[in-house]
Write an enzyme that holds these catalytic residues in place. Structure first.
Site, PDB file in Angstrom:
ATOM      1  N   GLU A  93      -9.671  -1.003   4.493  1.00 40.09           N
ATOM      2  CA  GLU A  93     -10.288  -0.532   5.730  1.00 40.09           C
ATOM      3  C   GLU A  93     -11.562  -1.342   6.033  1.00 40.09           C
ATOM      4  O   GLU A  93     -12.062  -2.074   5.170  1.00 40.09           O
ATOM      5  CB  GLU A  93     -10.644   0.953   5.576  1.00 40.09           C
ATOM      6  CG  GLU A  93      -9.436   1.877   5.440  1.00 40.09           C
ATOM      7  CD  GLU A  93      -8.804   2.252   6.784  1.00 40.09           C
ATOM      8  OE1 GLU A  93      -8.815   1.420   7.718  1.00 40.09           O
ATOM      9  OE2 GLU A  93      -8.297   3.382   6.893  1.00 40.09           O
TER      10      GLU A  93
ATOM     11  N   HIS B 208      -7.671  -3.220   9.936  1.00 40.67           N
ATOM     12  CA  HIS B 208      -7.374  -3.159   8.502  1.00 40.67           C
ATOM     13  C   HIS B 208      -6.153  -3.987   8.134  1.00 40.67           C
ATOM     14  O   HIS B 208      -5.280  -4.254   8.952  1.00 40.67           O
ATOM     15  CB  HIS B 208      -7.275  -1.709   7.988  1.00 40.67           C
ATOM     16  CG  HIS B 208      -6.056  -0.934   8.403  1.00 40.67           C
ATOM     17  ND1 HIS B 208      -6.098   0.420   8.640  1.00 40.67           N
ATOM     18  CD2 HIS B 208      -4.768  -1.286   8.588  1.00 40.67           C
ATOM     19  CE1 HIS B 208      -4.887   0.852   8.939  1.00 40.67           C
ATOM     20  NE2 HIS B 208      -4.065  -0.171   8.929  1.00 40.67           N
TER      21      HIS B 208
ATOM     22  N   ASP C 204       0.847  -1.194   0.000  1.00 43.86           N
ATOM     23  CA  ASP C 204       0.000   0.000   0.000  1.00 43.86           C
ATOM     24  C   ASP C 204       0.882   1.244   0.000  1.00 43.86           C
ATOM     25  O   ASP C 204       2.089   1.166   0.258  1.00 43.86           O
ATOM     26  CB  ASP C 204      -0.959   0.000   1.194  1.00 43.86           C
ATOM     27  CG  ASP C 204      -0.282  -0.316   2.524  1.00 43.86           C
ATOM     28  OD1 ASP C 204       0.962  -0.322   2.587  1.00 43.86           O
ATOM     29  OD2 ASP C 204      -0.996  -0.544   3.504  1.00 43.86           O
TER      30      ASP C 204
ATOM     31  N   ASN D 113      -7.971  -0.815  13.803  1.00 47.19           N
ATOM     32  CA  ASN D 113      -9.364  -1.055  13.407  1.00 47.19           C
ATOM     33  C   ASN D 113      -9.506  -2.359  12.617  1.00 47.19           C
ATOM     34  O   ASN D 113     -10.562  -2.625  12.045  1.00 47.19           O
ATOM     35  CB  ASN D 113      -9.907   0.137  12.601  1.00 47.19           C
ATOM     36  CG  ASN D 113      -9.194   0.331  11.262  1.00 47.19           C
ATOM     37  OD1 ASN D 113      -8.365  -0.489  10.872  1.00 47.19           O
ATOM     38  ND2 ASN D 113      -9.527   1.396  10.570  1.00 47.19           N
TER      39      ASN D 113
HETATM   40  C1  GLP Z   1      -0.517   0.843   8.359  1.00 50.98           C
HETATM   41  C2  GLP Z   1      -0.322   0.061   7.038  1.00 50.98           C
HETATM   42  C3  GLP Z   1      -0.424  -1.403   7.268  1.00 50.98           C
HETATM   43  C4  GLP Z   1       0.167  -1.727   8.616  1.00 50.98           C
HETATM   44  C5  GLP Z   1      -0.749  -1.190   9.680  1.00 50.98           C
HETATM   45  C6  GLP Z   1      -0.192  -1.282  11.079  1.00 50.98           C
HETATM   46  O1  GLP Z   1      -1.227   2.009   8.210  1.00 50.98           O
HETATM   47  N1  GLP Z   1      -1.245   0.437   6.011  1.00 50.98           N
HETATM   48  O2  GLP Z   1       0.188  -2.098   6.211  1.00 50.98           O
HETATM   49  O3  GLP Z   1       0.286  -3.106   8.767  1.00 50.98           O
HETATM   50  O4  GLP Z   1      -1.181   0.113   9.371  1.00 50.98           O
HETATM   51  O5  GLP Z   1       0.765  -0.292  11.314  1.00 50.98           O
HETATM   52  P1  GLP Z   1       1.700  -0.316  12.599  1.00 50.98           P
HETATM   53  O6  GLP Z   1       2.569  -1.515  12.466  1.00 50.98           O
HETATM   54  O7  GLP Z   1       2.495   0.948  12.538  1.00 50.98           O
HETATM   55  O8  GLP Z   1       0.806  -0.407  13.779  1.00 50.98           O
END
Ligand code: GLP
Length: 234
Positions: free
Chosen positions: A141, A136, A70, A134
């Site tokens: 989302e 995702h 992403d 959340n």
């Molecule tokens: C981000 C990314 C995801 C990631 C998730 C968790 O926004 N889009 O690919 O796995 O949210 O992020 P973090 O590891 O910083 O909690």
């Protein structure tokens, strides 16, 4: 589903890195090149450090092609919040990985072509997911259909709230690989640690699959291994 609960994030990172290396070694027995997606975010940073420090010579990393899960839309090329910058620093440069990155500026046709290129390469062998608070996956989302294509998305408020602001601004939109292509990977690995992730893991792994918790889309996968620390354990 296989669930590994490790006592703390450091032990978790070591165990997950060893698993990823074992996965890649197994893939490279049968395929000339492994097609992989590795999550960005804070969660896997220590795991990627383990790959660089302990497993640099465990396999021929030039045979591991990295695709991007992403990316934010609308960030200038120099913005350090870009996930492509993260991937270059933590994985691509140190491990010398072949890669096919996203810019975040892709239109629908270009995103369709990116997904088609993954299919043309034989599909994904390995996806490492992080999990949003959340629930995702990537930027799929809550509410994303489980067969969602690779596409442009609008981020939820709970997601943008966690993005570091620059000059008071946070990206509101993104592009993401869809749950369809991600969950079609032959091996799925999920990593989460810390108490903030526990509610999403409970909903995503212990309750019935529901598009309101994208993580729950992985439940049906035949080769799923979830790595959590004690604080996140569902
Ligand atoms: C981000 C990314 C995801 C990631 C998730 C968790 O926004 N889009 O690919 O796995 O949210 O992020 P973090 O590891 O910083 O909690």
């Amino acid at each position: 589903m296989q669930l590994s609960v490790l006592p703390d994030p450091a032990t978790l990172a070591a165990a997950l890195a060893a698993q990823l290396v074992a996965d890649l070694q197994a893939v490279l027995v049968v395929r000339a090149q492994a097609q992989v997606v590795f999550s960005t975010g804070a969660t896997p940073i220590a795991t990627y450090a383990e790959l660089r420090r302990r497993h640099l010579h465990a396999l021929d990393w030039r045979r591991v092609q990295l695709w991007q899960m992403d990316e934010y839309r609308g960030l200038p090329p120099v913005d350090l919040r870009r996930f492509s910058t993260f991937l270059r620093a933590h994985l691509i440069a140190p491990l010398q990985l072949p890669h096919r990155l996203l810019t975040g500026g892709e239109n629908a046709a270009q995103l369709h072509a990116y997904e088609a290129a993954i299919a043309a390469a034989g599909g994904l062998d390995l996806v490492l997911y992080g999990v949003g608070i959340n629930g995702h996956l990537g930027f799929n989302e809550p509410g994303s259909p489980f067969d969602a294509p690779t596409r442009q998305v609008v981020l939820h408020a709970s997601t943008t709230a966690r993005i570091e602001p620059v000059a008071g601004l946070r990206p509101q939109r993104a592009v993401t690989l869809g749950l369809g292509v991600l969950n079609a990977a032959r091996r799925l690995r999920v990593v989460a640690w810390g108490p903030a992730k526990r509610p999403a893991l409970v909903r995503g792994l212990l309750q019935s699959p529901d598009p309101q918790t994208p993580l729950s889309s992985v439940q049906a996968h035949p080769d799923l291994h979830v790595f959590v620390d004690a604080a996140a354990a569902p």
